[in-house]
Motif scaffolding. Sequence first.
Motif, PDB file in Angstrom:
ATOM      1  N   LYS A 183       0.826  -1.221   0.000  1.00  0.00           N
ATOM      2  CA  LYS A 183       0.000   0.000   0.000  1.00  0.00           C
ATOM      3  C   LYS A 183       0.854   1.262   0.000  1.00  0.00           C
ATOM      4  O   LYS A 183       0.504   2.267  -0.625  1.00  0.00           O
ATOM      5  CB  LYS A 183      -0.919  -0.032   1.233  1.00  0.00           C
ATOM      6  N   HIS A 184       1.991   1.197   0.683  1.00  0.00           N
ATOM      7  CA  HIS A 184       2.853   2.388   0.769  1.00  0.00           C
ATOM      8  C   HIS A 184       3.518   2.722  -0.566  1.00  0.00           C
ATOM      9  O   HIS A 184       4.173   3.751  -0.682  1.00  0.00           O
ATOM     10  CB  HIS A 184       3.915   2.187   1.857  1.00  0.00           C
ATOM     11  N   LEU A 185       3.343   1.853  -1.557  1.00  0.00           N
ATOM     12  CA  LEU A 185       3.975   2.092  -2.850  1.00  0.00           C
ATOM     13  C   LEU A 185       3.009   2.691  -3.881  1.00  0.00           C
ATOM     14  O   LEU A 185       3.399   2.933  -5.013  1.00  0.00           O
ATOM     15  CB  LEU A 185       4.564   0.789  -3.399  1.00  0.00           C
ATOM     16  N   TRP A 186       1.770   2.889  -3.493  1.00  0.00           N
ATOM     17  CA  TRP A 186       0.790   3.442  -4.434  1.00  0.00           C
ATOM     18  C   TRP A 186       0.333   4.814  -3.948  1.00  0.00           C
ATOM     19  O   TRP A 186       0.258   5.056  -2.751  1.00  0.00           O
ATOM     20  CB  TRP A 186      -0.421   2.508  -4.568  1.00  0.00           C
ATOM     21  N   VAL A 187       0.002   5.678  -4.881  1.00  0.00           N
ATOM     22  CA  VAL A 187      -0.470   7.005  -4.463  1.00  0.00           C
ATOM     23  C   VAL A 187      -1.861   6.891  -3.859  1.00  0.00           C
ATOM     24  O   VAL A 187      -2.612   5.958  -4.150  1.00  0.00           O
ATOM     25  CB  VAL A 187      -0.545   8.012  -5.640  1.00  0.00           C
ATOM     26  N   LYS A 188      -2.168   7.868  -3.033  1.00  0.00           N
ATOM     27  CA  LYS A 188      -3.557   8.020  -2.611  1.00  0.00           C
ATOM     28  C   LYS A 188      -4.259   8.803  -3.720  1.00  0.00           C
ATOM     29  O   LYS A 188      -3.935   9.965  -3.964  1.00  0.00           O
ATOM     30  CB  LYS A 188      -3.631   8.808  -1.301  1.00  0.00           C
ATOM     31  N   ASP A 189      -5.234   8.174  -4.353  1.00  0.00           N
ATOM     32  CA  ASP A 189      -5.964   8.874  -5.407  1.00  0.00           C
ATOM     33  C   ASP A 189      -6.605  10.145  -4.862  1.00  0.00           C
ATOM     34  O   ASP A 189      -6.706  11.144  -5.558  1.00  0.00           O
ATOM     35  CB  ASP A 189      -7.048   7.958  -5.999  1.00  0.00           C
ATOM     36  N   SER A 190      -7.000  10.088  -3.605  1.00  0.00           N
ATOM     37  CA  SER A 190      -7.660  11.254  -3.003  1.00  0.00           C
ATOM     38  C   SER A 190      -6.725  12.460  -2.916  1.00  0.00           C
ATOM     39  O   SER A 190      -7.170  13.591  -2.908  1.00  0.00           O
ATOM     40  CB  SER A 190      -8.165  10.886  -1.609  1.00  0.00           C
ATOM     41  N   GLU A 191      -5.417  12.199  -2.865  1.00  0.00           N
ATOM     42  CA  GLU A 191      -4.456  13.301  -2.764  1.00  0.00           C
ATOM     43  C   GLU A 191      -3.979  13.766  -4.121  1.00  0.00           C
ATOM     44  O   GLU A 191      -3.368  14.828  -4.230  1.00  0.00           O
ATOM     45  CB  GLU A 191      -3.205  12.818  -1.998  1.00  0.00           C
ATOM     46  N   HIS A 192      -4.181  12.939  -5.128  1.00  0.00           N
ATOM     47  CA  HIS A 192      -3.631  13.231  -6.459  1.00  0.00           C
ATOM     48  C   HIS A 192      -4.729  13.131  -7.501  1.00  0.00           C
ATOM     49  O   HIS A 192      -4.738  12.222  -8.336  1.00  0.00           O
ATOM     50  CB  HIS A 192      -2.487  12.261  -6.776  1.00  0.00           C
ATOM     51  N   THR A 208      -6.687  22.888  -9.346  1.00  0.00           N
ATOM     52  CA  THR A 208      -5.287  22.617  -9.013  1.00  0.00           C
ATOM     53  C   THR A 208      -5.255  21.612  -7.864  1.00  0.00           C
ATOM     54  O   THR A 208      -6.240  21.433  -7.142  1.00  0.00           O
ATOM     55  CB  THR A 208      -4.554  23.892  -8.571  1.00  0.00           C
ATOM     56  N   ASP A 209      -4.102  20.952  -7.698  1.00  0.00           N
ATOM     57  CA  ASP A 209      -3.969  20.035  -6.566  1.00  0.00           C
ATOM     58  C   ASP A 209      -3.538  20.827  -5.328  1.00  0.00           C
ATOM     59  O   ASP A 209      -3.445  22.055  -5.376  1.00  0.00           O
ATOM     60  CB  ASP A 209      -3.010  18.888  -6.899  1.00  0.00           C
ATOM     61  N   LYS A 210      -3.261  20.133  -4.248  1.00  0.00           N
ATOM     62  CA  LYS A 210      -2.995  20.863  -3.012  1.00  0.00           C
ATOM     63  C   LYS A 210      -1.653  21.585  -3.019  1.00  0.00           C
ATOM     64  O   LYS A 210      -1.357  22.345  -2.127  1.00  0.00           O
ATOM     65  CB  LYS A 210      -3.134  19.939  -1.809  1.00  0.00           C
ATOM     66  N   TRP A 211      -0.864  21.336  -4.061  1.00  0.00           N
ATOM     67  CA  TRP A 211       0.400  22.065  -4.199  1.00  0.00           C
ATOM     68  C   TRP A 211       0.273  23.216  -5.208  1.00  0.00           C
ATOM     69  O   TRP A 211       1.257  23.853  -5.555  1.00  0.00           O
ATOM     70  CB  TRP A 211       1.511  21.106  -4.624  1.00  0.00           C
TER      71      TRP A 211
END
Lengths: 562, 186
Positions: free
Chosen positions: A81-90, A439-442
């Motif tokens: 799990k730690h190797l995949w992005v969180k879709d919610s964040e990206h 835009t994303d959070k960045w």
Amino acid sequence: MTFDAIVVGSGMSGGWAAKELAEKGLKTLVIERGGHLEHGADYTDSLSPWELENYGLVKEAEAAEHYGIQSQCYAFSTATKHLWVKDSEHPYTTPEGRPFMWIRGYHLGGRSIMWARQSYRLSDMDFQSNARDGHGSDWPVRYEDMAPWYDHVEQFAGISGSREGLPQLPDGQFLPPMDLTGAEKDFKQKLEAAYPTRRLIIGRCAHLTEAKPHHEELGRIACQYRSLCERGCSYGSYFSSLSATLPAAQRTGNLTIVTDSIVHSVIYDPKTGKASGVRVIDAKTKQGRTYEGKVVFLCASAIPTAQIMLNSKSEAFPNGIANRSDAVGRYLMDHLSGMGASGTYPGFEQNYHSGRRPNGFYIPRYRNVTEPTEGLLRGYGFQGGVMRDNWRRGLGQAGVGPEFKASLRKPGPWRIHLSGFGEMLPRPDNRVTLHPTRTDKWGMPIVHIDVSLGDNERRMVEQVGADAKEMLERAGATGVSVRKHYGGAGLGIHEMGTAHMGKDPTKSVLNKYNQAHDVPNLFITDGACMASGGCQNPSLSYMAMSARGAHYAVQFLREGVI
Amino acid sequence: MQSTELAIDRRALLRSAILLVGGSMAGLPGEAFAQGKKLTKARFFTPAQYSVLDETAEIIIPKTDTPGARAAGVPSIIDDLMANWASAERGANFRALMDDIDRRALAAGGASLRALPPARRLEFVRAYDAEKIGAKDPVYSRLKELVLTTYYLSEAGATQELRYELVPGKWEAWTTIGPDARAWAV
């Protein structure tokens, strides 16, 4: 800070670019948007099944909320799990009714950690395909340009395979092949008898079936046949940026890595007509900063590379850097995947296998190679295997009690499966654009991905299923079930083509050196560079393109051309 | 990585607890087991539902010359999964499934599942299983999948009932086996 070379991304392509540039003496900066991942320490390959959190099952509510897309990948579990992005964040957007499943990992090494390791060369047929049928741009390179670079990357990475002399799937510098099971050999014989020009070969994969001294120098040892690869391999037995290219770059003393640094855009200097560096957003603090370099390699993978280019707007490039052709973001391709067939392969009750082979067999493309096919362009190959079933056959079976338990104690029947991978045509309407407002959070504009299948792809999905069924049945498989269901765009996890190579600067983005037509010190060697996709797993081609692009970039720097 | 290690520690502790409980239960008659069961702290299911789960799992994969589902910790693991993995909807469906099994046992045999004589229990669960698998009932099918998965991938299931090697070290593509050969767990 100033470097000789900036490489954006640390995955399959970025690792190779960094290694080659650093080995040729350039002070090289690798910029990774995700966090640091430590080879070995951050892997979960020492755990037995009963030691996995929740037996590998990711909490359903968490998977639904944060991993709606990633959880569709076969390799998604609590161990990875730690190797995949969180879709919610990206986030990204797609048109109504046209989903795109974008499977991603943001960490040092990128998807070279979780990749499926199948490694095939494109052939001259592939480099000529666009010219032949008029789709996409003619490749500005041919197989003979690429062959020495395939040799180069295969020797270093370690690719196991057999020499077959097939024109559509050129042989390479192989480590010893893994063995086929006897049932696979039987299927091979029946297949090749029924279809005289089709071939079944052992898969070519980036595993050390034998560790050579140059592998051992990097701490890599031979494959131990655990088949836990997507959790990362502490033995370094399969090729990844963390097992191979980045350590090789590191030992030159010329490598600097920054993680948690999101490239916002490439800076264009109108006075020199070149890229002067990149703007970066710190993933943790959201502060901006810049890095300067004499040459910039974009290896962020096809979609983010296009995103960065489109976001690099200037007076000279109002539509994004090196995009005078308007081809940046267009011609997005994946491989058609998810179609195939499976069945029972009768007989051989006295035989079994021992160890877990992280590889299968491969049936190279025959459509429009040895079997011209009316109404269908290009082709597809099959990955597959014939192995004995285990207790999992009990899942859909009625039965309880001592007899049921006793039956599942024995190895099950041999099961055969075929999975097709088909070539998509390069089409300008399949494209990535920047979202006009979100835009994303960045603060980075998110991408809008619009991919649909054309008539050729739809015909191919049907044909792959039909072929798989027929091959299994003619070989005597029983209870054959067919998957004609196309998994969906993105699930091939082979995004390509968004900044493609071509001869014509008004229609393509890169020249034959992976150098932007419009910006001479900007090189792109990830999947974005692909003018067509073939049907072969593409990573080996990205490796070869990256090594070759780095070679020419250094040559041009030394000659003072860029 | 820290969280994974913590998870392993937690799992390892849990496993030793399960084996301890399972080991002490193995040789005891049914009535004594009812007392032993109180030691197992069900966190998700009610005691009645847990008892149905425990009994059903053990009937699907009973103790033979190797541990059964109960001794492998399957009921406790599934209870854990309900608490730590399952969605609210799945949890509710599984609770309802346990209630349904018990209700159907009562209707068919005149007693709740655990109160039926052992032979009747087996007969009842066999019929229930055949019906639900035949109808491709998604909730029961998932329960059975979890029973088989957590049994055959448990340490007892993988290493005593079947065969398992963390590091095979080599690939032998074609071996010859006898009629008693056990399958690989993975």
